[in-house]
Design an enzyme around this catalytic site. Structure first.
Site, PDB file in Angstrom:
ATOM      1  N   HIS A  54     -22.954  -6.408 -17.932  1.00  0.00           N
ATOM      2  CA  HIS A  54     -24.081  -6.978 -18.067  1.00  0.00           C
ATOM      3  C   HIS A  54     -24.963  -7.636 -18.806  1.00  0.00           C
ATOM      4  O   HIS A  54     -24.510  -6.839 -20.213  1.00  0.00           O
ATOM      5  CB  HIS A  54     -25.092  -5.209 -17.782  1.00  0.00           C
ATOM      6  CG  HIS A  54     -24.297  -5.291 -15.981  1.00  0.00           C
ATOM      7  ND1 HIS A  54     -25.625  -4.961 -14.933  1.00  0.00           N
ATOM      8  CD2 HIS A  54     -23.330  -5.571 -15.463  1.00  0.00           C
ATOM      9  CE1 HIS A  54     -24.362  -4.888 -13.733  1.00  0.00           C
ATOM     10  NE2 HIS A  54     -23.407  -4.534 -14.159  1.00  0.00           N
ATOM     11  N   GLU A  56     -27.993  -7.327 -20.311  1.00  0.00           N
ATOM     12  CA  GLU A  56     -28.829  -5.594 -20.771  1.00  0.00           C
ATOM     13  C   GLU A  56     -28.073  -4.852 -21.925  1.00  0.00           C
ATOM     14  O   GLU A  56     -28.460  -4.977 -22.859  1.00  0.00           O
ATOM     15  CB  GLU A  56     -29.315  -4.704 -20.005  1.00  0.00           C
ATOM     16  CG  GLU A  56     -30.402  -5.526 -18.955  1.00  0.00           C
ATOM     17  CD  GLU A  56     -29.661  -5.904 -17.098  1.00  0.00           C
ATOM     18  OE1 GLU A  56     -30.549  -5.296 -16.135  1.00  0.00           O
ATOM     19  OE2 GLU A  56     -28.491  -6.313 -17.152  1.00  0.00           O
ATOM     20  N   CYS A  84     -29.973  -2.780 -13.380  1.00  0.00           N
ATOM     21  CA  CYS A  84     -29.202  -1.587 -12.322  1.00  0.00           C
ATOM     22  C   CYS A  84     -29.864  -0.257 -12.597  1.00  0.00           C
ATOM     23  O   CYS A  84     -30.144   0.053 -13.736  1.00  0.00           O
ATOM     24  CB  CYS A  84     -27.891  -1.402 -11.927  1.00  0.00           C
ATOM     25  SG  CYS A  84     -26.755  -1.919 -13.173  1.00  0.00           S
ATOM     26  N   CYS A  87     -27.837  -0.072 -16.428  1.00  0.00           N
ATOM     27  CA  CYS A  87     -28.384  -0.419 -17.131  1.00  0.00           C
ATOM     28  C   CYS A  87     -29.943   0.121 -17.678  1.00  0.00           C
ATOM     29  O   CYS A  87     -30.554   0.415 -19.054  1.00  0.00           O
ATOM     30  CB  CYS A  87     -29.623  -2.209 -16.897  1.00  0.00           C
ATOM     31  SG  CYS A  87     -27.009  -3.374 -17.040  1.00  0.00           S
TER      32      CYS A  87
END
Length: 180
Positions: A54, A56, A84, A87
């Site tokens: 991801h 992040e 999410c 993260c």
């Protein structure tokens, strides 16, 4: 020059566009500390076949490496989509001071949509949140990406002569599926 949240979100949007151009879901992130970008990231899940790639997490890893510390105190994460649970867990564990995001994620967000891990008293760190920064723009990036994906899927289906589920509905007079 005093740079505000909208300015820094522009840097995250640039990362999101980079992801979209590579066929990734257009989500981008930057981490800012002391008025400068210290790390950038964009989704690489498809490219790397990595469920944890991801934007992040990529930015957090780069920032930790740059600072030679897993503690990112005093830093702000700017990300185009609400983080999410995975993260937000990394945000909390890395001691980021603040998260600024563009669009809410009603199906997976952990900064206010489904969950809010930012200020859970059971955790050992809390993080300040700012939401909706350039939200219409970040939302449009995602909507346009998925609309183009659906259109391409439909075009390929049509080119390959595949019948849609509606073409398999029997004709009311003959009982034969339409389009055959």
């Amino acid at each position: 020059m005093d740079r505000d949240d909208a300015y820094w979100m522009g840097k995250a949007i640039a990362q999101a566009k980079k992801a979209g151009a590579a066929g990734e879901v257009p989500i981008g992130a930057v981490i800012v500390k002391d008025g400068a970008v210290i790390a950038r990231g964009h989704n690489l899940r498809e490219s790397n076949q990595d469920p944890a790639a991801h934007a992040e997490l990529i930015a957090i890893r780069k920032a930790a490496k740059k600072l030679s510390s897993w503690r990112l105190t005093g830093a702000t994460l700017y990300v185009t989509l609400e983080p999410c649970t995975m993260c937000m867990g990394a945000v909390i564990l890395s001691r980021l001071e603040r998260v600024v995001f563009g669009s809410y994620d009603p199906k997976g967000g952990a900064a206010g949509s489904l969950y809010d891990l930012s200020d859970d008293k059971r955790l050992n760190h809390s993080v300040a949140l700012t939401s909706g920064v350039r939200g219409e723009e970040t939302s449009a990036l995602l909507s346009n990406f998925f609309a183009a994906l659906r259109a391409e899927k439909k075009r390929l289906k049509s080119e390959n002569g595949e019948m849609s589920e509606w073409s398999m509905v029997p004709d009311s007079k003959s009982g034969v599926p339409q389009g055959t």
